[in-house]
Enzyme design. Structure first.
Site, PDB file in Angstrom:
ATOM      1  CG  ASP A  92      -1.935   1.070   1.255  1.00 50.89           C
ATOM      2  OD1 ASP A  92      -2.000   1.843   0.285  1.00 50.89           O
ATOM      3  OD2 ASP A  92      -2.686   1.152   2.239  1.00 50.89           O
ATOM      4  CB  SER A  93       0.566   4.562  -1.524  1.00 53.49           C
ATOM      5  OG  SER A  93      -0.626   5.051  -0.916  1.00 53.49           O
ATOM      6  N   GLY A  95      -1.019   5.859   2.016  1.00 56.40           N
ATOM      7  CA  GLY A  95      -1.976   6.961   1.995  1.00 56.40           C
ATOM      8  C   GLY A  95      -3.074   6.825   3.038  1.00 56.40           C
ATOM      9  CG  ASP A 271      -5.711  -5.472   1.939  1.00 54.89           C
ATOM     10  OD1 ASP A 271      -5.318  -4.930   2.993  1.00 54.89           O
ATOM     11  OD2 ASP A 271      -6.335  -4.841   1.051  1.00 54.89           O
TER      12      ASP A 271
END
Length: 376
Positions: A92-93, A95, A271
């Site tokens: 994941d970034s 964010g 997820d």
């Protein structure tokens, strides 16, 4: 790296496919255990592979950037080498984590400045340095930096948020094209479709994001406070819009029932922290329903933990024993419950795939979903 759709159920959008990476091929639909800081809490990698059957796991850019930090990860040769995991990883970034820090972050068109939850130090994520960070981490699949819009946002806020995400995506894609993987294997990134619960914004977001989608695309900003039925409506809206040759990843979802409903609506990848987090809090998911292992009803129940379970912990430990461990505060209780729940989630998507390939997913799903949500 590529995604191939192999089959679709004749009565709905459920798909079976293959996601090929340099670290191995993932059979979809798939659930990805969350390994936020370089580990899936309380579970050995050996058990992730041999017992649970995890084909791909997650790492989180925000947490890994703060600790152990990029210097350590670069010296180690990336996250695969650092945690000794030789199968695919998605990051994941960060964010979502950054935007959750409501009181200690500031969003501007340039990026997002935030304070570390560890020591209060100040940092900035921009689309460009987020690409660079995920290159150092070395995940097979990177996620574009976006703003995760709250589920109860009004249309005006959601529209402004989407515009910011779109601008960041353009910059992220440009930086991705300018850079190369650091460790000798291919990386790709998934753009993220935002737009809250508003159909017009979701369609705008999809049209824009698909211009940057190579192997797959993510659907974000769901399961963040909106009613579940609205989440399903968004998936139904997007299913015919996303090309069949793109993997679809529904971020942060969810319960076993959510997985089956998402699969029915064309989702390939999921997820969620729920199987491990709820497991640590004594909740077990099974084909027959949900069990709270602290309940007195299990005190002298010496039957297997889950007679229908696929994990070895289901066969060798009893309900009474697991309850005892939770009441006694033993960390082993959380390990057993986490392993069971992850194995169950992987069994759900594996069984769904088998029924998709057999052509009877819809009828099978309708026959089992009621049991999944009942409390035992």
């Amino acid at each position: 790296m590529k995604f191939t759709k192999l089959s679709q159920d004749p009565l709905c959008a459920a798909r079976a496919g293959l996601l090929e990476t340099d670290h191995g091929t993932v059979q979809t639909p798939i659930f990805m255990p969350v390994g936020t800081v370089g580990s899936v809490k309380g579970v050995y990698h050996r058990d992730l592979k041999e017992d649970i059957g995890a084909e791909i796991i997650l790492g989180n850019t925000y947490h890994l950037y703060l600790r152990p930090g990029l210097d350590i990860l670069r010296q180690a040769g990336g996250l695969h080498s650092f945690e000794n995991w030789d199968r695919p990883i998605l990051t994941d970034s960060g964010g979502f984590q950054v935007f959750s820090l409501t009181s200690i972050r500031k969003i501007t068109p340039e990026g997002c400045t935030f304070q570390s939850h560890i020591d209060g130090s100040r940092h900035t994520f921009t689309p460009e340095n987020n690409v660079d960070t995920q290159r150092v981490i070395g995940a097979d699949i990177m996620m574009a930096l976006d703003e995760c819009c709250p589920g109860d946002a009004d249309h005006n806020y959601a529209q402004k948020s989407l515009k910011l995400t779109q601008n960041w995506l353009e910059r992220y894609a440009a930086r991705f094209r300018e850079t190369e993987p650091l460790y000798g294997y291919e990386q790709t990134f998934f753009p993220i479709i935002q737009g809250c619960v508003y159909p017009d914004l979701r369609l705008q977001a999809a049209e824009h994001a698909l211009g940057f989608a190579d192997v797959g695309i993510a659907i974000g900003g769901l399961a963040v406070g909106e009613p579940t039925e609205q989440m399903y409506s968004v998936l139904e809206l997007l299913n015919p819009v996303i090309p069949q040759d793109k993997a679809r990843y529904l971020m942060g979802v969810g319960t076993p029932a959510n997985l089956l409903e998402g699969i029915e609506r064309g989702v390939d990848m999921f997820d969620c922290v729920m199987p491990t987090r709820n497991g640590r809090n004594a909740m077990l998911f099974t084909w027959n329903g949900i069990m709270n292992m602290r309940n007195a009803k299990w005190e002298n129940d010496f039957s297997p933990l889950d007679p229908d379970g696929t994990s070895f912990v289901d066969r060798i430990y009893s309900k009474a024993y697991l309850r005892h461990l939770f009441i006694a505060g033993e960390m082993f209780a959380a390990m057993i419950a986490s392993e069971h729940n992850l194995a169950f989630y992987l069994d759900v998507v594996k069984t769904a795939r088998e029924h998709i390939l057999a052509g009877d997913f819809k009828s099978w799903k309708d026959s089992v979903i009621g049991k999944l949500t009942q409390r035992l």
